[in-house]
Design an enzyme around this catalytic site. Structure first.
Site, short mmCIF file in Angstrom:
data_model
loop_
_atom_site.label_atom_id
_atom_site.label_comp_id
_atom_site.label_asym_id
_atom_site.label_seq_id
_atom_site.Cartn_x
_atom_site.Cartn_y
_atom_site.Cartn_z
CB THR A 123 -15.39 -20.20 20.40
OG1 THR A 123 -14.73 -19.38 19.46
CG2 THR A 123 -16.87 -20.14 20.09
CG ASP A 124 -11.75 -16.08 20.07
OD1 ASP A 124 -12.23 -16.99 19.36
OD2 ASP A 124 -10.62 -15.59 19.85
CD GLU A 125 -14.72 -18.81 15.43
OE1 GLU A 125 -15.58 -18.62 14.56
OE2 GLU A 125 -13.84 -19.67 15.35
CE1 TYR A 150 -18.47 -23.60 16.81
CE2 TYR A 150 -17.15 -21.70 16.19
CZ TYR A 150 -17.38 -22.78 17.03
OH TYR A 150 -16.52 -23.03 18.07
CE LYS A 154 -19.31 -23.43 21.58
NZ LYS A 154 -19.27 -24.72 22.32
P1 NAD Z 1 -14.27 -31.06 17.35
O1 NAD Z 1 -15.16 -30.78 16.19
O2 NAD Z 1 -12.88 -31.55 17.11
O3 NAD Z 1 -14.96 -32.12 18.33
C1 NAD Z 1 -16.33 -32.08 18.64
C2 NAD Z 1 -16.71 -33.42 19.24
O4 NAD Z 1 -18.09 -33.35 19.64
C3 NAD Z 1 -16.58 -34.60 18.27
O5 NAD Z 1 -15.93 -35.67 18.91
C4 NAD Z 1 -18.03 -34.95 17.92
O6 NAD Z 1 -18.20 -36.32 17.63
C5 NAD Z 1 -18.75 -34.55 19.20
N1 NAD Z 1 -20.16 -34.24 18.99
C6 NAD Z 1 -20.70 -33.46 18.02
N2 NAD Z 1 -22.04 -33.44 18.14
C7 NAD Z 1 -22.36 -34.19 19.22
C8 NAD Z 1 -23.57 -34.53 19.87
N3 NAD Z 1 -24.76 -34.10 19.40
N4 NAD Z 1 -23.52 -35.33 20.97
C9 NAD Z 1 -22.33 -35.79 21.44
N5 NAD Z 1 -21.16 -35.52 20.85
C10 NAD Z 1 -21.16 -34.71 19.75
O7 NAD Z 1 -14.25 -29.71 18.20
P2 NAD Z 1 -13.07 -29.06 19.07
O8 NAD Z 1 -12.25 -28.21 18.17
O9 NAD Z 1 -12.45 -30.11 19.90
O10 NAD Z 1 -13.92 -28.08 19.99
C11 NAD Z 1 -14.47 -28.54 21.23
C12 NAD Z 1 -15.23 -27.40 21.89
O11 NAD Z 1 -14.34 -26.29 22.11
C13 NAD Z 1 -16.38 -26.85 21.04
O12 NAD Z 1 -17.46 -26.57 21.90
C14 NAD Z 1 -15.82 -25.58 20.42
O13 NAD Z 1 -16.84 -24.64 20.19
C15 NAD Z 1 -14.87 -25.12 21.52
N6 NAD Z 1 -13.71 -24.33 21.06
C16 NAD Z 1 -12.92 -24.79 20.04
C17 NAD Z 1 -11.81 -24.04 19.67
C18 NAD Z 1 -10.85 -24.52 18.58
O14 NAD Z 1 -9.92 -23.79 18.22
N7 NAD Z 1 -10.99 -25.72 18.07
C19 NAD Z 1 -11.51 -22.83 20.31
C20 NAD Z 1 -12.35 -22.41 21.37
C21 NAD Z 1 -13.44 -23.17 21.74
P1 TYD Z 2 -10.47 -22.18 11.05
O1 TYD Z 2 -9.39 -23.14 11.37
O2 TYD Z 2 -11.64 -22.66 10.25
O3 TYD Z 2 -10.92 -21.54 12.41
P2 TYD Z 2 -11.97 -20.31 12.68
O4 TYD Z 2 -12.65 -19.95 11.42
O5 TYD Z 2 -12.90 -20.95 13.65
O6 TYD Z 2 -11.14 -19.21 13.25
O7 TYD Z 2 -9.85 -20.96 10.26
C1 TYD Z 2 -8.80 -20.17 10.80
C2 TYD Z 2 -8.53 -19.03 9.85
O8 TYD Z 2 -8.03 -19.57 8.62
C3 TYD Z 2 -9.77 -18.24 9.48
O9 TYD Z 2 -9.42 -16.87 9.30
C4 TYD Z 2 -10.20 -18.84 8.14
C5 TYD Z 2 -8.88 -19.21 7.52
N1 TYD Z 2 -8.91 -20.38 6.61
C6 TYD Z 2 -8.32 -20.28 5.34
O10 TYD Z 2 -7.77 -19.21 4.94
N2 TYD Z 2 -8.33 -21.38 4.54
C7 TYD Z 2 -8.93 -22.56 4.92
O11 TYD Z 2 -8.94 -23.55 4.13
C8 TYD Z 2 -9.52 -22.64 6.22
C9 TYD Z 2 -10.20 -23.91 6.69
C10 TYD Z 2 -9.49 -21.52 7.03
#
Ligand code: NAD
Ligand code: TYD
Length: 341
Positions: A123-125, A150, A154
């Site tokens: 992630t960019d975070e 988090y 990562k």
């Molecule tokens: P998510 O929370 O929707 O899914 C995570 C999945 O991992 C779930 O199915 C969960 O059951 C599984 N999991 C958790 N712990 C586990 C373990 N110990 N063993 C096996 N499986 C396990 O997450 P997401 O939003 O789909 O993100 C997926 C990946 O992409 C993550 O690594 C996250 O850091 C990265 N990412 C997410 C975003 C975003 O906007 N959601 C952006 C950039 C990168």
């Molecule tokens: P989120 O979806 O949790 O993603 P991330 O924190 O990983 O970027 O949140 C996106 C943005 O929205 C972040 O600035 C936090 C804000 N946010 C709210 O304002 N209210 C909420 O209930 C949640 C979950 C997030």
């Protein structure tokens, strides 16, 4: 090719698997997921019977299960993670276990089995936040400065992936994508939470002043970027993947407009501790080197996503009443259990 995908029952992983099975008709995909609260096999109901797809319930931190199931894999795509910032603020322990220890187990297993392509999906975070200057954006050379447990977990996993390349020549590639928007996202994250609450006429909590901004990308564009990285990326490299910069307020207003709801649903609440103010991404490297381009504008991505949630009330109902967790038992019984928590 045989792909070993972790976290495939989550948001991005499930979209990736559906895409890969359709775009690569000769490949087979094994999905390894622990099915935590974030894992939902209903996300993959339409591919569950595909003969080129298999599911195993297992923990990425379980070295023996990983060794058994990863054998023969050509490509590993490591999505599995604890992924929600607010949960990491409440309790960092599961984040350290899965995101740090789990990644170390994945790297060791893949290295011992001679896996040729390993993608660490990040992630960019990990870069922390940016000042308001629009010229300043994250790129592949930005230093890690994570703000939340988090992001720190990562970053630790990503450091390990780079260290395995440097120390052992292990062919890891790390990607850093912005915030994804799209179908099958668990409604604890901002956009699906806002849609679900607005549909129910409930207040939407906005942290602080709501002027924090993120780089938003449609999940299909992220998945296609990962395809480009898997097929053409170089071992040991980093690729950042970006979208359009929007504030939380911009997004909320757009969602409320799309749903025909009023601003009275917006509820400003206490800010998230350590809340990053701004993320923005310069993704010239993946555009120039790998020829990737996003297909969706932010407006299209949001419109499509709102329409998807509106049209999938059954999926949503199962998530809200927690019955999605029974899907696994109905579909797989006890057969597929290789690990549990
Ligand atoms: P998510 O929370 O929707 O899914 C995570 C999945 O991992 C779930 O199915 C969960 O059951 C599984 N999991 C958790 N712990 C586990 C373990 N110990 N063993 C096996 N499986 C396990 O997450 P997401 O939003 O789909 O993100 C997926 C990946 O992409 C993550 O690594 C996250 O850091 C990265 N990412 C997410 C975003 C975003 O906007 N959601 C952006 C950039 C990168
Ligand atoms: P989120 O979806 O949790 O993603 P991330 O924190 O990983 O970027 O949140 C996106 C943005 O929205 C972040 O600035 C936090 C804000 N946010 C709210 O304002 N209210 C909420 O209930 C949640 C979950 C997030």
């Amino acid at each position: 090719m045989k792909l070993f995908v972790t976290g495939g029952a989550g948001f991005i992983g499930s979209n990736f698997i559906r895409y890969w099975l359709s775009a690569h008709p000769d490949d087979v995909v094994m999905n390894i997921d622990l099915l935590t609260y974030a894992g939902n096999l209903e996300n993959l109901h339409d591919v569950a019977q595909n003969p080129r797809y298999a599911f195993v319930r297992a923990d990425v931190a379980d070295a023996s299960a990983m060794k058994t199931h990863m054998a023969g894999a050509d490509v590993v795509v490591h999505f599995a993670a604890e992924s929600h910032v607010d949960r990491s603020i409440m309790d960092a322990a599961p984040f350290m276990r899965t995101n740090v220890l789990g990644t170390q187990v994945m790297l060791d297993t893949a290295r011992s089995l001679g896996v040729q392509t390993y993608i660490q999906v990040s992630t960019d975070e990990v870069f922390g936040d940016l000042p308001p200057d629009p010229q300043k954006k994250f790129s592949e050379v930005s230093p890690f400065a994570p703000s939340s447990p988090y992001a720190a977990s990562k970053a630790a996993g990503d450091h390990l992936a780079h260290a395995y390349f440097r120390t052992y020549g292990f062919p890891a590639i790390v990607t850093h994508c912005g915030n994804n928007v799209g179908p099958y996202q668990f409604p604890e994250k901002f956009i699906p939470l806002a849609i679900v609450n607005a549909l129910a006429g409930k207040k939407i909590p906005v942290y602080g002043d709501g002027l924090q901004s993120r780089s938003w990308i449609h999940v299909d564009d992220h998945v296609r970027a990962l395809d480009a990285v898997i097929m053409r990326g170089r071992a040991g490299e980093t690729y950042v993947i970006g979208g359009e910069e929007k504030t939380n307020r911009d997004i909320l207003h757009a969602i409320l407009r799309l749903l025909g709801k009023g601003d009275d649903l917006i509820s400003f609440v206490e800010d998230r501790p350590g809340h990053d103010r701004r993320y923005a991404i310069n993704d010239e490297k993946i555009r120039n080197e790998l020829g990737w381009r996003p297909q969706y504008s932010h407006a299209e991505a949001l419109e499509k996503t709102v329409a998807w949630y509106r049209g999938h009330s059954k999926w949503l109902q199962h998530v809200m009443d927690a019955s999605y967790q029974e899907y696994y038992t109905r579909q797989y019984g006890a057969r597929a259990v290789a690990g549990n928590r």
